[in-house]
Design an enzyme around this catalytic site. Sequence first.
Site, PDB file in Angstrom:
ATOM      1  N   ASP A  89       1.026   4.136  -2.904  1.00  0.00           N
ATOM      2  CA  ASP A  89       0.616   5.506  -2.601  1.00  0.00           C
ATOM      3  C   ASP A  89       1.743   6.507  -2.825  1.00  0.00           C
ATOM      4  OD1 ASP A  89      -1.750   4.379  -1.939  1.00  0.00           O
ATOM      5  OD2 ASP A  89      -1.738   4.926   0.176  1.00  0.00           O
ATOM      6  N   GLU A 114       0.830  -1.205   0.000  1.00  0.00           N
ATOM      7  CA  GLU A 114       0.000   0.000   0.000  1.00  0.00           C
ATOM      8  C   GLU A 114       0.863   1.253   0.000  1.00  0.00           C
ATOM      9  OE1 GLU A 114      -2.929   2.072  -0.590  1.00  0.00           O
ATOM     10  OE2 GLU A 114      -3.749   0.240   0.266  1.00  0.00           O
ATOM     11  N   SER A 165      -7.202   1.888  -4.326  1.00  0.00           N
ATOM     12  CA  SER A 165      -5.994   2.342  -3.640  1.00  0.00           C
ATOM     13  C   SER A 165      -5.042   3.004  -4.622  1.00  0.00           C
ATOM     14  CB  SER A 165      -5.290   1.160  -2.969  1.00  0.00           C
ATOM     15  OG  SER A 165      -6.061   0.630  -1.927  1.00  0.00           O
TER      16      SER A 165
END
Length: 600
Positions: free
Chosen positions: A322, A318, A514
């Site tokens: 990001d 993640e 995401s």
Amino acid sequence: MNIKFNLIIIILFILFISNVNCKKIKNKKHLTPQRLRRFVEHSKPISLNKKVWKITEIENIFSAQIELTFGIRQRNIVELEDFVWRVSDPNDSLYGSYKTFEEIKEWVKPLDESIDAVKNWLIENDINEFTVTKSGDFIRTIVSIDKAEELLSVRYNKMVHKLSKQSFFRSLDPYTIPRELYDHIDFIGGVNHLPLLSPRPKESSGSAGGGGGGKVNGIGYELESLRNNKQIKSFNDKKVAARNGDPYLSPDLIRKEMNVSQTSTNSTHLGNSQAIAQFLKEYFSPSDLKIFQYRFGLEPSQVDNIIGPNQNLNPGIETALDIQYIMAMAPDVPTWIVSTGGLHEGQEPFLDWLVDLSSNPKLPLVHSISYGDDESSIGLAYTDRVDTEFKKYAAMGRTIVFSSGDFGVGCNDDCDSFSPGWPASSRFVLAVGGVIKKKDGSIIGDEISGGGFSNYFSRPWYQVDECSSYIEWLNGSLSSFYNQSGRGFPDISSFSENVVILYKDKLMPIGGTSASAPIIAGLLSLINDQRLQKNQSPIGLFNPLLYKIARDHPNSFLDIDFGENNYKCCTNGFKSKSGWDPVTGLGLPNFDELVKYCLE
């Protein structure tokens, strides 16, 4: 004789009822009749999805610990919301006239008597170690499970997430507090609400690589090849594609699809900033970021600030996603990582993040967060208080971007109603859905794209026409599945499949909203940069301006009119259509057009 017999029956019945009631009270630990008179329930029991969570006993309630966070009632919240709407409305004379951190702090700061009342209650219960945030709006303490049960009249269990195996201490009981504290406390974190878990970025289904996506169409991308091969400045969708033929997406290709010119990415204003939030031991690898930037011909840049713990050698997917894509979209904007919470059963990382931000006077202008949960699993008191925090950020000119979720409309076990996601359903955040680029060049709504209508929050004024138009188009279908007066989301979309990241030295195509959120967050940072260079205010709560631009200049968006978000929800879902829809929002931004109108 009959009279005596009837009297005996009545006495036995009364004793039976009394015994049942006593058992009910004893089942709720420490809840004596005296306590019932002095204390009042301050929360409602939450619904627990037993398909997702397993309930077990806590082995030792005396040694196991829980962190309790008391949200202290703040002042002037109605006035705060009115102010947010005015400074966020491009047609209002106050547009962009934000308040400073100190001004907001003093405006909404709880009364001293509220802070003192909670502190005294803790001390009276032998809890002498606690901290009060700088702004006075949160009090935090760490206590044993046994002490928490005694304090709040609840029974804790160990909740284990069946998929991730992460576990947390929580109670399904509504907690009680003294009646005299009812108006001083908004909510208590660490009791009922389970931590938000990310809609994990998943390896895209088209990947030809195993165990981390190390190969693309048979081409291995190991660390050795990265050292020896030339840069890949862009993926050519004719040469490099997933098994299903859909193209993999590089930063360069994403910028081209959204019409982001090279000049738009030249950020120069020192007052600009952006951040990602990471929870649950999702750490950052500087090495992965450096190789990612080199491999795709991006300008080398580094993370400027890491708030909280980080382990370079233990990176998370993640975080890789990001940070790589928010910086790929806005390469020169100073970037933070706010890392909160590990995997301790007694922590609530999302709440830790909120508390950290509420005490930080130097908040970055744009925040990207890819975490969420179902509204139905979260209490109203909790969501209302979190909404207040979002309002405070908006009043200071900050933009909060959330991914809309990876489970489409979501649905209950009986498949007779949709389950909207949160915090994407908040009126004070920008919710980002997902789209897919197909092998024929078309772009469609992703079936996983979280979207729908909130059951908690009413429809905000800035999207009334758009949501009403969509509901009218439905012509009564699905009317029993959703709240027709709720806040509609997402607001906008970006790519959510076959987005290529670098994770543990390997290129890896992943999917999920995401990916969408940091892409959009980076573009908003570019808009902020151009506004700041012209001595204009940052965009703050972008939603009112975004919807106005969509009405006045529809060419600022690529309208997505095909797709349905019925992912794993029986056969029902919302469909994409021209204009706003609860699959892709207003569509994919046509950035160079969008930014022009943001500067007017």
